[in-house]
Design an enzyme around this catalytic site. Structure first.
Site, PDB file in Angstrom:
ATOM      1  N   HIS A  68       0.803  -1.169   0.036  1.00 25.64           N
ATOM      2  CA  HIS A  68       0.005  -0.069   0.121  1.00 25.64           C
ATOM      3  C   HIS A  68       0.808   1.328  -0.049  1.00 25.64           C
ATOM      4  CE1 HIS A  68      -3.273   2.693   1.940  1.00 25.64           C
ATOM      5  NE2 HIS A  68      -3.920   1.747   0.728  1.00 25.64           N
ATOM      6  N   LYS A  78       3.304   4.307  -0.999  1.00 26.36           N
ATOM      7  CA  LYS A  78       3.287   5.430  -2.290  1.00 26.36           C
ATOM      8  C   LYS A  78       4.572   6.345  -1.897  1.00 26.36           C
ATOM      9  CE  LYS A  78      -1.372   5.039  -0.721  1.00 26.36           C
ATOM     10  NZ  LYS A  78      -1.897   3.711  -1.506  1.00 26.36           N
ATOM     11  N   ASP A 134      16.986   9.915  -7.991  1.00 25.63           N
ATOM     12  CA  ASP A 134      18.473  10.158  -7.925  1.00 25.63           C
ATOM     13  C   ASP A 134      18.988   9.886  -6.575  1.00 25.63           C
ATOM     14  OD1 ASP A 134      18.506  10.726 -10.639  1.00 25.63           O
ATOM     15  OD2 ASP A 134      18.536  12.969 -10.390  1.00 25.63           O
ATOM     16  N   HIS A 171      -8.532  11.609   0.818  1.00 27.53           N
ATOM     17  CA  HIS A 171      -7.655  10.293   1.011  1.00 27.53           C
ATOM     18  C   HIS A 171      -6.522  10.522   1.718  1.00 27.53           C
ATOM     19  CE1 HIS A 171      -5.121   6.910  -1.148  1.00 27.53           C
ATOM     20  NE2 HIS A 171      -6.274   6.327  -0.483  1.00 27.53           N
TER      21      HIS A 171
END
Length: 488
Positions: free
Chosen positions: A199, A201, A206, A414
């Site tokens: 789940h 994110k 770099d 969210h």
């Protein structure tokens, strides 16, 4: 009985008295001695320098967790770290009286893609960046489609792209197009490993910049869902530590892989709740570390996400502001049903024992779990003039017109963050038991004093939302917000 031994006197030869050395021999001897001392000094310095170099190389490769005692702290990070809050505000959602405004998630993502030179690592739940993925014809999908196009252009220009994604049940078109462009993709079967999903994110660019927040790789997360995250620029110390979390996912994405009983030392970290990283953040001293869930995915030194979250709650003395989509003191996906009061107990204790002001802003939409209402009412009932407990709960409803209401799984807040008078917590998990015990998630924790820093910016975002017309008390009439909310 002592044996009888025959002793013989040891005759030491008598040395003849030495004559005086000539002056030129004395000077030569002194010069040779001086030269020998310099050679010895150079050798000592060379050995010490070589040892320091090898130690540094060892730490760079393997981490130095085990070289620090319980009361010792790793060296501070001298990177000029810059943190920027980024948000996705759904189309049609306006804050006319707001004094705070943050860059959009899509702006931040496109900026990171444009600036990528050598590598991009993405940990993700699923991929639906185009209208084709969702079987829609929405103009607002354009931002997601542009992100996908820019991602496809990275590998051809020499940027190494790695994507770790939860083993999908949904569309694969985006991932297939990225594979064709030269990206590497590994699917992590968290269902097999922990009975959960990946789940998480986050992006790492770099090994210097990163994004972490609530937004999925979904066009709706850019224009139709309310999201919040943070972008860290020029912060290689934290970015490299986040890369270690990615490397764990990458390892588990190999065919036939399993979670090690003891993770190899390259996955270890020295930065955690006990020894956070000392950084300069937006010009101000701060302490920061990254936490991870579930515990089996925490190599040596990594603080589990739940422990990190509870430490923020337990250390709050003035207020705790929370904005999450789901709040359930249960193992949400468990059969048979299981009660899980770890966070709930912490919030009640903070309000009752320490008089901390607690505010929960919970999302309400067409897919809300109806049982949340009872638990939220129970928390809100603690607000009492006799006990001086101050807990308030509101529901955030994202309005939708007729066309917007037809977009599947959209029009919801969210967010997944918490802020106190001392600490910022930005995560990727909903607040129910399964997300901390079975599902892979990551959080960033920053402690910072003073005003104007990341903490005060996040507090301003929470208060903007809390005081907005989109936030409703639990006793609000359902008719006043339409049928978009299942908890009224």
């Amino acid at each position: 009985m002592k044996p009888k031994l025959m002793y013989q006197e040891l005759k030491v030869p008598v040395e003849e008295p030495a004559g005086e050395l000539p002056m030129n021999e004395i000077e030569a001897w002194k010069a040779a001695e001086k030269k020998a001392r310099w050679v010895l000094l150079v050798l000592i310095l060379a050995v010490v320098g070589f040892g320091a170099l090898m130690t540094q190389l060892f730490l760079w490769e393997y981490g130095d967790l085990h070289l620090f005692g319980p009361n010792q702290h790793p060296a501070p990070c001298y990177d000029p770290c810059e943190a920027v809050l980024v948000e996705s505000i759904p189309e049609g959602l306006e804050f006319p009286n707001a004094t705070t405004s943050n860059p959009s998630t899509s702006q931040a993502w496109l900026g990171l893609l444009a600036g990528a030179h050598s590598s991009l690592d993405i940990a993700s739940f699923y991929w639906t960046l185009t209208n084709n993925d969702t079987h829609t014809q929405e103009p607002s999908a354009q931002q997601g489609e542009e992100v996908l196009q820019q991602l496809q252009a990275l590998a051809p220009r020499g940027v190494k792209v790695r994507i770790a994604v939860s083993k999908p049940n949904g569309p694969l078109a985006d991932l297939q197009s990225l594979l064709q462009s030269g990206a590497q993709v590994r699917m992590v079967d968290m269902q097999k490993l922990t009975h959960g999903v990946l789940h998480t994110k986050f992006w790492v660019v770099d090994q210097t910049h990163f994004y972490l927040g609530s937004a999925n790789m979904d066009w709706r997360s850019l224009t139709q869902v309310k999201e919040l995250g943070v972008v860290m620029y020029n912060c290689s110390c934290l970015a490299r530590d986040l890369t270690k979390i990615f490397e764990a996912y990458w390892f588990l994405g190999q065919a036939g892989s399993s979670i090690p009983s003891t993770w190899p030392r390259p996955f270890d970290t020295r930065y955690n709740q006990e020894t956070p990283m000392e950084i300069c953040l937006n010009g101000t001293p701060a302490l920061a570390y990254l936490a991870s869930a579930p515990p089996p995915l925490c190599p040596g030194g990594r603080t589990p996400d739940l422990k990190a979250l509870l430490s923020v709650v337990d250390n709050a003395r003035s207020f705790i502001y929370i904005a999450v989509m789901n709040y359930l003191p249960t193992m949400e996906f468990s059969h048979p049903r299981r009660f899980w009061p770890a966070i709930d107990d912490g919030l009640r204790r903070a309000a009752y024992e320490r008089g901390v002001k607690v505010r929960l802003l919970i999302s309400c939409w067409g897919h809300s779990e109806p049982s949340m209402r009872s638990f939220l009412l129970s928390l809100a009932a603690l607000r009492d003039n006799h006990t001086h407990s101050d807990i308030q709960v509101k529901l955030f409803v994202v309005p939708a017109d007729e066309a917007q209401a037809r977009i599947p799984y959209a029009r919801v807040n969210h967010n997944k963050y918490m802020v106190t008078e001392r600490t910022t917590y930005i995560g990727t998990s909903n607040w129910s038991g399964s997300y901390f015990t079975e599902t892979a998630g990551t959080s960033l924790l920053v402690t910072q004093n003073g005003h104007g820093g990341l903490r005060s910016q996040l507090e301003a975002v929470f208060l903007r939302d809390w005081e907005s017309p989109y936030s409703h008390n639990l006793d609000t009439s359902a008719d006043s917000v339409g049928n978009a909310c299942r908890l009224l």
